[in-house]
Design a protein around this motif. Sequence first.
Motif, mmCIF file in Angstrom:
data_model
loop_
_atom_site.group_PDB
_atom_site.id
_atom_site.type_symbol
_atom_site.label_atom_id
_atom_site.label_comp_id
_atom_site.label_asym_id
_atom_site.label_seq_id
_atom_site.Cartn_x
_atom_site.Cartn_y
_atom_site.Cartn_z
ATOM 1 N N SER A 300 7.217 -9.354 4.346
ATOM 2 C CA SER A 300 6.350 -8.529 5.182
ATOM 3 C C SER A 300 5.831 -7.329 4.410
ATOM 4 O O SER A 300 6.425 -6.897 3.421
ATOM 5 C CB SER A 300 7.122 -8.036 6.416
ATOM 6 O OG SER A 300 8.175 -7.174 6.029
ATOM 7 N N TYR A 301 4.695 -6.816 4.862
ATOM 8 C CA TYR A 301 4.225 -5.498 4.431
ATOM 9 C C TYR A 301 3.441 -4.882 5.578
ATOM 10 O O TYR A 301 2.948 -5.577 6.466
ATOM 11 C CB TYR A 301 3.409 -5.561 3.138
ATOM 12 C CG TYR A 301 2.174 -6.432 3.163
ATOM 13 C CD1 TYR A 301 0.955 -5.942 3.631
ATOM 14 C CD2 TYR A 301 2.216 -7.734 2.683
ATOM 15 C CE1 TYR A 301 -0.183 -6.731 3.631
ATOM 16 C CE2 TYR A 301 1.086 -8.535 2.680
ATOM 17 C CZ TYR A 301 -0.114 -8.028 3.157
ATOM 18 O OH TYR A 301 -1.241 -8.811 3.159
ATOM 19 N N ASP A 302 3.332 -3.545 5.568
ATOM 20 C CA ASP A 302 2.788 -2.856 6.734
ATOM 21 C C ASP A 302 1.331 -2.459 6.554
ATOM 22 O O ASP A 302 0.680 -2.799 5.561
ATOM 23 C CB ASP A 302 3.653 -1.640 7.080
ATOM 24 C CG ASP A 302 3.526 -0.522 6.054
ATOM 25 O OD1 ASP A 302 2.943 -0.753 4.977
ATOM 26 O OD2 ASP A 302 4.013 0.590 6.329
ATOM 27 N N ASP A 303 0.807 -1.710 7.542
ATOM 28 C CA ASP A 303 -0.611 -1.368 7.556
ATOM 29 C C ASP A 303 -1.012 -0.458 6.402
ATOM 30 O O ASP A 303 -2.128 -0.567 5.879
ATOM 31 C CB ASP A 303 -0.999 -0.737 8.899
ATOM 32 C CG ASP A 303 -0.099 0.415 9.311
ATOM 33 O OD1 ASP A 303 0.976 0.599 8.691
ATOM 34 O OD2 ASP A 303 -0.449 1.135 10.261
ATOM 35 N N THR A 443 5.583 3.702 3.974
ATOM 36 C CA THR A 443 5.236 2.289 4.030
ATOM 37 C C THR A 443 6.515 1.486 4.224
ATOM 38 O O THR A 443 7.598 1.911 3.813
ATOM 39 C CB THR A 443 4.542 1.819 2.743
ATOM 40 O OG1 THR A 443 5.468 1.907 1.659
ATOM 41 C CG2 THR A 443 3.324 2.671 2.434
ATOM 42 N N ILE A 444 6.371 0.338 4.864
ATOM 43 C CA ILE A 444 7.510 -0.556 5.064
ATOM 44 C C ILE A 444 7.118 -1.948 4.587
ATOM 45 O O ILE A 444 6.139 -2.529 5.048
ATOM 46 C CB ILE A 444 7.941 -0.628 6.543
ATOM 47 C CG1 ILE A 444 8.321 0.763 7.067
ATOM 48 C CG2 ILE A 444 9.122 -1.583 6.702
ATOM 49 C CD1 ILE A 444 8.709 0.784 8.532
ATOM 50 N N ALA A 445 7.874 -2.452 3.639
ATOM 51 C CA ALA A 445 7.714 -3.833 3.186
ATOM 52 C C ALA A 445 9.113 -4.408 3.059
ATOM 53 O O ALA A 445 10.103 -3.707 3.255
ATOM 54 C CB ALA A 445 6.970 -3.890 1.851
ATOM 55 N N GLY A 446 9.191 -5.682 2.748
ATOM 56 C CA GLY A 446 10.527 -6.212 2.523
ATOM 57 C C GLY A 446 10.700 -7.639 2.962
ATOM 58 O O GLY A 446 9.742 -8.391 3.138
ATOM 59 N N HIS A 447 11.968 -7.972 3.137
ATOM 60 C CA HIS A 447 12.383 -9.340 3.414
ATOM 61 C C HIS A 447 12.725 -9.433 4.899
ATOM 62 O O HIS A 447 13.886 -9.358 5.301
ATOM 63 C CB HIS A 447 13.570 -9.701 2.528
ATOM 64 C CG HIS A 447 13.393 -9.254 1.103
ATOM 65 N ND1 HIS A 447 12.430 -9.783 0.276
ATOM 66 C CD2 HIS A 447 14.029 -8.298 0.378
ATOM 67 C CE1 HIS A 447 12.495 -9.184 -0.913
ATOM 68 N NE2 HIS A 447 13.447 -8.278 -0.865
#
Length: 557
Positions: A300-303, A443-447
């Motif tokens: 995932s990654y955010d806006d 920012t929020i990204a990850g698994h």
Amino acid sequence: MDLRVAIAPLIKGDIQNDPETLKKFSRDTSIFERKPSLIVSPKDADDVAALVRFAAEAKARGENISLTARAAGTDMSGGPLTDSVVVSFTKYMNAMHEVGPDFAIAEPGIYYRDFEKLTIAKNGSILPPYPASREMCALGGMIADNAGGELTLRYGKMDAYVQELDVVLADGSQATFHALSAPDLETKKAEQTLEGEIYRGVDELLTKNRDVIAAARPNVTKNSAGYALWNVIDPERGTFDLTKLIVGSQGTLGIITKARVSLVKTKPHHAMLVIFLSDMGKLPEIVRRVREFGPESFESYDDHTFKLAARYGYEFLKHLNFKQTLSLALAFLPEVWALFTRRVPQLVLLAEFAEDTDEEAQSKAHKAQAALADLSVRTQFALGTMEKKYWKIRRESFALLRKHVHGLHAAPFIDDIVVHPDDYPRFLPELNALLSQYDLMHTIAGHIGDANFHIIPLVNLSNPAHRKAIMELTPKIYELVAKYKGSITGEHGDGIIRTPFLPMMYSPKILELFAETKRIFDPQNIFNPGKKVGGTLADIERWMMRPVPLPPAVKQA
């Protein structure tokens, strides 16, 4: 003592202490800056052994010296930073020794990108737990942090792949660690060497504290916090394996000089389902339903990352030929249009299915899409160039932040938390409430598939208010993670930034056992002190970067 003069006759490798080199090695990708006194690039394991013997003798005389191993320097925790001696492996100790049918033997300084080229060319196999920094990281760091990444959901983390490690111990002796049977363990314990002492000490520690160690094992999909004492003994196989302690120890127990790791052949055919989410309340159910179809990865990654990709997509095109550039440039048009029309999703989810045939992979992707039909979320399939585009955004999101958010620093200090997917409905609102208390863009990204979130706030490290926010927000986030019995680091390691917060995850007794483990391996505290054991909040404040603010004229230029 002039370290350079004293060490030079002992090794074949290089020694550097010029200002430019020291400045380079004072940084990794964390929020810290710590200037070393010397950079040593050993040529082989004997060089490392000679260096450790020198350090042990100097330490015995009361000299203040330590050794910190470093591979590519992509660590986000401050793990390879020191004000003493850096032992750097990428210059010389970067060889691939052998690629077998299902294993490879290599030195810690080999870059993963080169490692994978060699294994694929030999037999089509890879080492699956590569991180998002796969183009920049090296094998030694992957082992030191117990790395994981986009394939961990299906294939597991680094500790599952390390079969054998050559390690220089704290007295300069060299040992090879691998899984031992019960009779072989007794043979090792009988040796009157430091290696024998280590086996005796660890076996006694594990035997006396079996129940408390078992109870302390984090019940999450991944964990790189502390020492993995609970993994050393495998009751099913009847083995005792000290590689399970070395992996993830961030160079605090010994210095790795060679590793044998297992390889796998991943499924060759892929299909990606992309989910554009604007209602975060639907996330837990989406994750649950998609996981039922067994994706190889679920990212995932955010806006904020989405917007950066739309604005700076040209960064992805620099090293491609004309045909590739044109194809990928066209693929970024939807992001640009979404930005223009202000229809940017809050979160982009990438579920990739990998199977033996195209038909199987696409069938799973279509079934996952159908399972989401009643949730009213926008989805699309991504193949070929479109799939490459999404992976580039996900893998290089942190690099984009570091390069393009001017005046702010992409600050990984709450960057690697892990919870349980079933806790999303309660955890995420509380997480967002905490983040909203501080005026920090993040920012929020990850698994997303295994609930491993990479939260990267953007801060001005020359602003006292932002520095204060780091010190205040970090324990609040980790208290929340502890409330849901998660981990403060799934794959990035403790380093400077998280070692002081280990008491939020573990009991005083377990922390004592971590300290005793360190003493068993490294009684003089030669190897990378202050990481895993002994780190303090004062260390975070002391070594946090202090950028010099630019004058107004420069800012406007």
